[in-house]
Write a protein that holds these residues in place. Structure first.
Motif, PDB file in Angstrom:
ATOM      1  N   UNK A  46      41.148  16.474  63.944  1.00  0.00           N
ATOM      2  CA  UNK A  46      40.780  17.063  62.638  1.00  0.00           C
ATOM      3  C   UNK A  46      40.986  18.574  62.589  1.00  0.00           C
ATOM      4  N   UNK A  47      40.742  19.269  63.680  1.00  0.00           N
ATOM      5  CA  UNK A  47      40.924  20.733  63.681  1.00  0.00           C
ATOM      6  C   UNK A  47      42.390  21.077  63.448  1.00  0.00           C
ATOM      7  N   UNK A  87      52.357  23.845  68.674  1.00  0.00           N
ATOM      8  CA  UNK A  87      52.307  24.176  70.110  1.00  0.00           C
ATOM      9  C   UNK A  87      51.284  25.280  70.385  1.00  0.00           C
ATOM     10  N   UNK A  88      51.099  26.202  69.429  1.00  0.00           N
ATOM     11  CA  UNK A  88      50.043  27.218  69.610  1.00  0.00           C
ATOM     12  C   UNK A  88      48.664  26.556  69.604  1.00  0.00           C
ATOM     13  N   UNK A  89      48.474  25.589  68.714  1.00  0.00           N
ATOM     14  CA  UNK A  89      47.192  24.858  68.680  1.00  0.00           C
ATOM     15  C   UNK A  89      46.973  24.145  70.014  1.00  0.00           C
ATOM     16  N   UNK A  90      48.032  23.496  70.492  1.00  0.00           N
ATOM     17  CA  UNK A  90      47.926  22.736  71.741  1.00  0.00           C
ATOM     18  C   UNK A  90      47.563  23.662  72.908  1.00  0.00           C
ATOM     19  N   UNK A  91      48.276  24.791  72.986  1.00  0.00           N
ATOM     20  CA  UNK A  91      48.013  25.730  74.095  1.00  0.00           C
ATOM     21  C   UNK A  91      46.596  26.287  74.016  1.00  0.00           C
ATOM     22  N   UNK A  97      39.338  24.272  75.333  1.00  0.00           N
ATOM     23  CA  UNK A  97      38.621  22.989  75.390  1.00  0.00           C
ATOM     24  C   UNK A  97      38.975  22.205  76.653  1.00  0.00           C
ATOM     25  N   UNK A  98      39.765  22.784  77.517  1.00  0.00           N
ATOM     26  CA  UNK A  98      40.177  22.126  78.760  1.00  0.00           C
ATOM     27  C   UNK A  98      40.723  20.711  78.465  1.00  0.00           C
ATOM     28  N   UNK A  99      41.616  20.708  77.477  1.00  0.00           N
ATOM     29  CA  UNK A  99      42.174  19.442  76.995  1.00  0.00           C
ATOM     30  C   UNK A  99      42.894  18.669  78.108  1.00  0.00           C
TER      31      UNK A  99
END
Ligand SMILES: CC(C)(COP(=O)(O)OP(=O)(O)OC[C@H]1O[C@@H](n2cnc3c(N)ncnc32)[C@H](O)[C@@H]1OP(=O)(O)O)[C@@H](O)C(=O)NCCC(=O)NCCS
Length: 219
Positions: A46-47, A87-91, A97-99
């Motif tokens: 959702x974010x 990709x910025x969100x993912x990084x 959040x230590x995804x």
């Protein structure tokens, strides 16, 4: 507010802040038919797929509603460079959040590393950046709302906004295995831009490789 057609009670309107939490349910239910087996962002979906747009360009966020129930949405963005990229969100989520501790995300990262070796020399999917099509969109409906003209009503509203705001063009990226969505976008006037490109890290429900198709539309 505009009725989708003269006979149904479905309306398309701009996002309101009160929609935020209810749209999480729409996002969760609208994954049916998605060729990808898992989500990379997990509970942070959702974010990335809703809040980023609600905060960054709420005037380009449209919802479809019937009797107070949300059936789907279109998240648009007039200027893609103004929002954090996927990709910025993912990084950021990997860091904050230590995804990488999530099993599905760890598997995705492992596959990405593996794919970077086996795909060497191939043209792989990447984020699109072309000033001719600075705007972009995502669209999703819950399964029971599909095939009734609601997606086209959302898209027409977005295309109207692109014209009004003077955007030179809009792109989208869809998995080429999502043939129903590709057919829908073609019907809405989007054209294929280049060939489908293999995506690093992603797998389909049977472990197969997936491909990304970029499509473009200009007012
Ligand atoms: C793709 C999606 C947004 C389309 O919305 P929809 O409300 O089902 O589509 P509509 O009923 O407005 O259809 C509009 C046109 O698209 C075409 N179309 C829609 N679904 C189609 C399908 N499954 N196969 C072929 N054509 C299709 C039709 O030709 C239709 O044209 P018509 O007016 O001549 O009948 C919706 O099905 C959806 O949310 N799917 C799941 C999420 C998804 O895949 N999103 C895109 C990810 S990139």
């Amino acid at each position: 507010m505009a009725n989708v057609d003269g006979t149904t009670g479905v309306t398309v309107r701009t996002y309101r802040e009160q929609d935020r939490s209810r749209l999480r349910g729409v996002l969760a239910r609208s994954g049916e038919g998605d060729p990808a087996a898992t989500s990379v962002f997990g509970e942070h979906d959702p974010a990335v797929w809703l809040d980023r747009y609600a905060d960054g360009d709420p005037g380009s966020f449209f919802v479809a509603e019937e009797d107070g129930e949300l059936l789907g949405y279109l998240t648009g963005c007039l200027d893609t460079s103004a929002l954090p990229s996927d990709s910025e969100c993912f990084e950021r989520l990997l860091r904050t959040e230590r995804l990488f501790l999530r099993p599905e995300t760890a598997l995705f990262l492992g596959r990405m590393a593996f794919d970077s070796i086996v795909d060497r020399g191939k043209e792989t999917a990447k984020e699109f950046d072309d000033p001719r099509w600075p705007s972009h969109l995502h669209i999703r409906l819950v399964p029971e709302a599909r095939g009734k003209g609601i997606g086209s009503a959302l898209m027409r509203r977005w295309q109207e906004r692109l014209r009004e705001e003077g955007s030179p063009g809009c792109f989208l990226q869809a998995m080429s295995e999502n043939t129903e969505a590709i057919a829908f976008f073609e019907r809405m006037g989007f054209e294929h831009h280049g060939r489908p490109r293999i995506i690093s890290g992603f797998r389909g429900r049977n472990g197969e490789r997936l491909h990304l198709q970029t499509m473009v539309w200009s007012p």
